[in-house]
Scaffold this active site. Structure first.
Site, PDB file in Angstrom:
ATOM      1  N   TYR A  52      -4.540   4.178   6.126  1.00 25.45           N
ATOM      2  CA  TYR A  52      -5.091   3.223   7.105  1.00 25.45           C
ATOM      3  C   TYR A  52      -6.430   3.717   7.646  1.00 25.45           C
ATOM      4  O   TYR A  52      -7.337   2.925   7.904  1.00 25.45           O
ATOM      5  CB  TYR A  52      -4.115   3.013   8.264  1.00 25.45           C
ATOM      6  N   LYS A  58       0.841  -1.182   0.000  1.00 25.26           N
ATOM      7  CA  LYS A  58       0.000   0.000   0.000  1.00 25.26           C
ATOM      8  C   LYS A  58       0.879   1.235   0.000  1.00 25.26           C
ATOM      9  O   LYS A  58       2.001   1.153   0.510  1.00 25.26           O
ATOM     10  CB  LYS A  58      -0.975   0.020   1.183  1.00 25.26           C
TER      11      LYS A  58
HETATM   12  P1  NAD Z   1      12.410   1.462   2.564  1.00 25.94           P
HETATM   13  O1  NAD Z   1      12.978   2.771   2.163  1.00 25.94           O
HETATM   14  O2  NAD Z   1      12.844   0.879   3.858  1.00 25.94           O
HETATM   15  O3  NAD Z   1      12.703   0.379   1.422  1.00 25.94           O
HETATM   16  C1  NAD Z   1      12.462   0.659   0.076  1.00 25.94           C
HETATM   17  C2  NAD Z   1      13.289  -0.284  -0.779  1.00 25.94           C
HETATM   18  O4  NAD Z   1      13.086   0.056  -2.144  1.00 25.94           O
HETATM   19  C3  NAD Z   1      14.792  -0.184  -0.496  1.00 25.94           C
HETATM   20  O5  NAD Z   1      15.349  -1.471  -0.458  1.00 25.94           O
HETATM   21  C4  NAD Z   1      15.319   0.586  -1.696  1.00 25.94           C
HETATM   22  O6  NAD Z   1      16.650   0.232  -2.009  1.00 25.94           O
HETATM   23  C5  NAD Z   1      14.349   0.152  -2.788  1.00 25.94           C
HETATM   24  N1  NAD Z   1      14.294   1.088  -3.907  1.00 25.94           N
HETATM   25  C6  NAD Z   1      14.222   0.714  -5.193  1.00 25.94           C
HETATM   26  N2  NAD Z   1      14.209   1.779  -5.991  1.00 25.94           N
HETATM   27  C7  NAD Z   1      14.316   2.857  -5.202  1.00 25.94           C
HETATM   28  C8  NAD Z   1      14.373   4.256  -5.439  1.00 25.94           C
HETATM   29  N3  NAD Z   1      14.320   4.751  -6.699  1.00 25.94           N
HETATM   30  N4  NAD Z   1      14.445   5.077  -4.387  1.00 25.94           N
HETATM   31  C9  NAD Z   1      14.462   4.607  -3.128  1.00 25.94           C
HETATM   32  N5  NAD Z   1      14.413   3.278  -2.829  1.00 25.94           N
HETATM   33  C10 NAD Z   1      14.352   2.424  -3.862  1.00 25.94           C
HETATM   34  O7  NAD Z   1      10.826   1.625   2.525  1.00 25.94           O
HETATM   35  P2  NAD Z   1       9.766   0.653   3.187  1.00 25.94           P
HETATM   36  O8  NAD Z   1       9.387   1.188   4.533  1.00 25.94           O
HETATM   37  O9  NAD Z   1      10.233  -0.720   3.093  1.00 25.94           O
HETATM   38  O10 NAD Z   1       8.499   0.905   2.236  1.00 25.94           O
HETATM   39  C11 NAD Z   1       8.364   0.241   0.998  1.00 25.94           C
HETATM   40  C12 NAD Z   1       6.867   0.083   0.656  1.00 25.94           C
HETATM   41  O11 NAD Z   1       6.243  -0.697   1.668  1.00 25.94           O
HETATM   42  C13 NAD Z   1       6.089   1.389   0.602  1.00 25.94           C
HETATM   43  O12 NAD Z   1       5.147   1.336  -0.434  1.00 25.94           O
HETATM   44  C14 NAD Z   1       5.395   1.460   1.939  1.00 25.94           C
HETATM   45  O13 NAD Z   1       4.178   2.191   1.909  1.00 25.94           O
HETATM   46  C15 NAD Z   1       5.142   0.007   2.216  1.00 25.94           C
HETATM   47  N6  NAD Z   1       5.054  -0.300   3.651  1.00 25.94           N
HETATM   48  C16 NAD Z   1       4.001  -1.003   4.099  1.00 25.94           C
HETATM   49  C17 NAD Z   1       3.886  -1.322   5.432  1.00 25.94           C
HETATM   50  C18 NAD Z   1       2.729  -2.141   5.926  1.00 25.94           C
HETATM   51  O14 NAD Z   1       2.589  -2.284   7.133  1.00 25.94           O
HETATM   52  N7  NAD Z   1       1.939  -2.705   5.053  1.00 25.94           N
HETATM   53  C19 NAD Z   1       4.857  -0.875   6.321  1.00 25.94           C
HETATM   54  C20 NAD Z   1       5.946  -0.156   5.827  1.00 25.94           C
HETATM   55  C21 NAD Z   1       6.039   0.146   4.489  1.00 25.94           C
END
Ligand code: NAD
Length: 372
Positions: free
Chosen positions: A223, A138
Site C-alpha cells: 500500500y 493484491k
Molecule cells: P483468508 O485466509 O481469510 O482467505 C483465503 C482463502 O483462500 C480461504 O478461503 C482459503 O480456504 C482459500 N485457500 C485456497 N487455497 C488455499 C491454501 N492452499 N492455503 C490457504 N488458503 C487457501 O485470506 P484473505 O485475508 O481473504 O486474503 C486473500 C487475498 O486477498 C490475499 O491475496 C490478500 O492479500 C488479499 N486481501 C486484500 C485486501 C484488500 O483490502 N484489497 C484485504 C485482505 C486481503
C-alpha cells in the site's frame, strides 16, 4: 455480459419496472442524485471464500453494475452456505480442480481471485485459459516475472486482468490526486507511507513464504509502494531498504517482519516508507509539496478514510470501497473506462518490480536502480 434489463426481464418485470430501478453512488455526486442504470452487469464468481472474499461478497450486495453469481472453493460446506446466503445456483459452483469448466458457463463473466498470494499466478492463468476476465487481489503475484506471465496470458486469451486496488476509487484519495495534478501542492518534494499491523496466529498462510511470497511487504507494505506512486504521480528510479527482524521464529527466512525503504523519483522528490507486521496504528500517508501538503490517516484501511490538506479537512463522501471498485470494474471491463489511477495487470507488475527491488536492496545493502 448481461444487463440489468435482462435480469429484470428474467424476473418477468416489464420495461416500465426498469424505470423504477434507481441507483446512486459517490461518482454521481451525492445520494440526492438518483439515476436509472440499464447498462451491462458484470457477473462475478469469487474464488477463495475467506476473510476478504466475504467482505467483497457483502459489499457487492450494494453494487449496481456487478453481481456475485458464482463461487470457487475447496470447502463444500462454505459453498453451501454461500449458495443460500447469496442465491447462487448449483451450476455456478466450482472447486479448484474443476473450475476450468467455467469456460462452458455463459452466465459468468469474470472470476475474482481472492486466495493466498502464492496461488494468484496459476489461478489467474487458468481463468484466462477459460476465457473469463480475471480480477486478482493484491499483490497480484509474488514477483514481477510471475506478474508479467499473468499479463501475457490474459492478453493472449483476450480477457482483461484487473487488480483489486480499491484505493484507486476512494474519493478522498482521488481528491488529493486531483489537487496534486492541478498544482495545488506545488512541486512535490516528499512522500511518507507507513503501513503495518501486529500479525497474530504464527501458523497462518501470511507467514508462510510459499503461500505469501514474503512477509509484511507483500501484504501491507504494498500500500505504501502503490500510494507513493499515485500520490506523487511519479515512478521511483532508485530504492534503498533496510530490514529489522525481532522474532526469527515467527518470521522465518524470506518472511519479512519490518522493512524501512526509501525511493528517489525523477523530479528529485523522495519517499520514506515503513512496512511492518509488528507495530499497530500504522496507516498513514503524508505528501509534501512546495506550496502545501496532504495528510491521510487512516489512509488505506477499509474506512472511513480521513485526511486534511493545507486547505483544511477532506470531506468527500465515505464509501464502501469494494462496492465502488466492483461497479467501476464493470465499466472498465465492458466500456473500457479509464480510471484516474490504473488497476490493470501492468499496474500490478509495476508494484511487483518495486517489491523485487526492495528485497534485493535488503539483501545486498545497496541502492538499487529501477525502471518500472
Ligand atoms: P483468508 O485466509 O481469510 O482467505 C483465503 C482463502 O483462500 C480461504 O478461503 C482459503 O480456504 C482459500 N485457500 C485456497 N487455497 C488455499 C491454501 N492452499 N492455503 C490457504 N488458503 C487457501 O485470506 P484473505 O485475508 O481473504 O486474503 C486473500 C487475498 O486477498 C490475499 O491475496 C490478500 O492479500 C488479499 N486481501 C486484500 C485486501 C484488500 O483490502 N484489497 C484485504 C485482505 C486481503
Amino acid at each position: 455480459m448481461n444487463s440489468r434489463r435482462d435480469f429484470l426481464q428474467k424476473l418477468g418485470l416489464s420495461a416500465l419496472a426498469l424505470q423504477l430501478v434507481p441507483y446512486s453512488g459517490w461518482a454521481a455526486g451525492t445520494d440526492k442524485t438518483e439515476q436509472v442504470y440499464d447498462g451491462p452487469v458484470l457477473r462475478v464468481a469469487i474464488m477463495g471464500l475467506g476473510g476478504y472474499g466475504t467482505i467483497v461478497a457483502e459489499a457487492m450486495r450494494k453494487c449496481t453494475k456487478a453481481k456475485l453469481v458464482g463461487v470457487i472453493s475447496g470447502t463444500p460446506s462454505k459453498v453451501k452456505a454461500w449458495q443460500s446466503k447469496y442465491g447462487i445456483p448449483e451450476k455456478n459452483c466450482y472447486n479448484y480442480e474443476n473450475f476450468d469448466n467455467i469456460k462452458n458457463n455463459p452466465d459468468i463473466d469474470a472470476v475474482y481471485v481472492i486466495t493466498p498470494n502464492g496461488l494468484h499466478h496459476d489461478f489467474v492463468i487458468r481463468v484466462a485459459a477459460a476465457g473469463k476476465h480475471a480480477i486478482c487481489e493484491k499483490p497480484m503475484a509474488v514477483n514481477a516475472k510471475e506478474g508479467q506471465e499473468m499479463v501475457d496470458a490474459c492478453k493472449k486469451a483476450d480477457v482483461k486482468l484487473l487488480v483489486g486496488y480499491r484505493m484507486h476509487f476512494e474519493p478522498k484519495t482521488l481528491e488529493v490526486i486531483r489537487m496534486r495534478q492541478t498544482g495545488e501542492f506545488g512541486k512535490i518534494r516528499f512522500f511518507q507511507g507507513q503501513c503495518g499491523f501486529t500479525i497474530g496466529d504464527p501458523t497462518q498462510w501470511r507467514l508462510n513464504k510459499k503461500l505469501a511470497g514474503g512477509g509484511s511487504m507483500m501484504d501491507i507494505g504494498i500500500y505504501a509502494i502503490n500510494g507513493s506512486r499515485y500520490m506523487t504521480g511519479e515512478e521511483p528510479i532508485w530504492v534503498t531498504a533496510q530490514e529489522t527482524k525481532t522474532d526469527t521464529v515467527k518470521f522465518k527466512e524470506g518472511v519479512d517482519e519490518t522493512i524501512q525503504f526509501q525511493f528517489g523519483f525523477p523530479s528529485g522528490a523522495v519517499a520514506s516508507c515503513l512496512s511492518t507486521y509488528n507495530m499497530n496504528n500504522l496507516d498513514r500517508f503524508f505528501l509534501d509539496g512546495e506550496k502545501g501538503f496532504a495528510e491521510m490517516q487512516p489512509s488505506t484501511g477499509y474506512g472511513p478514510i480521513k485526511g486534511r490538506t493545507h486547505l483544511g479537512e477532506l470531506n468527500q463522501p465515505v464509501t464502501t470501497h469494494q462496492t465502488v471498485q466492483m461497479d467501476e470494474m464493470c465499466e472498465i471491463i465492458f466500456n473500457n473506462k479509464k480510471p484516474v489511477v490504473p488497476v490493470n495487470g501492468e499496474e500490478g507488475v509495476k508494484d511487483l518490480k518495486i517489491i523485487d527491488a526492495i528485497y534485493l536492496a535488503v539483501k545486498t545493502g545497496k541502492k538499487v536502480e529501477i525502471s518500472v
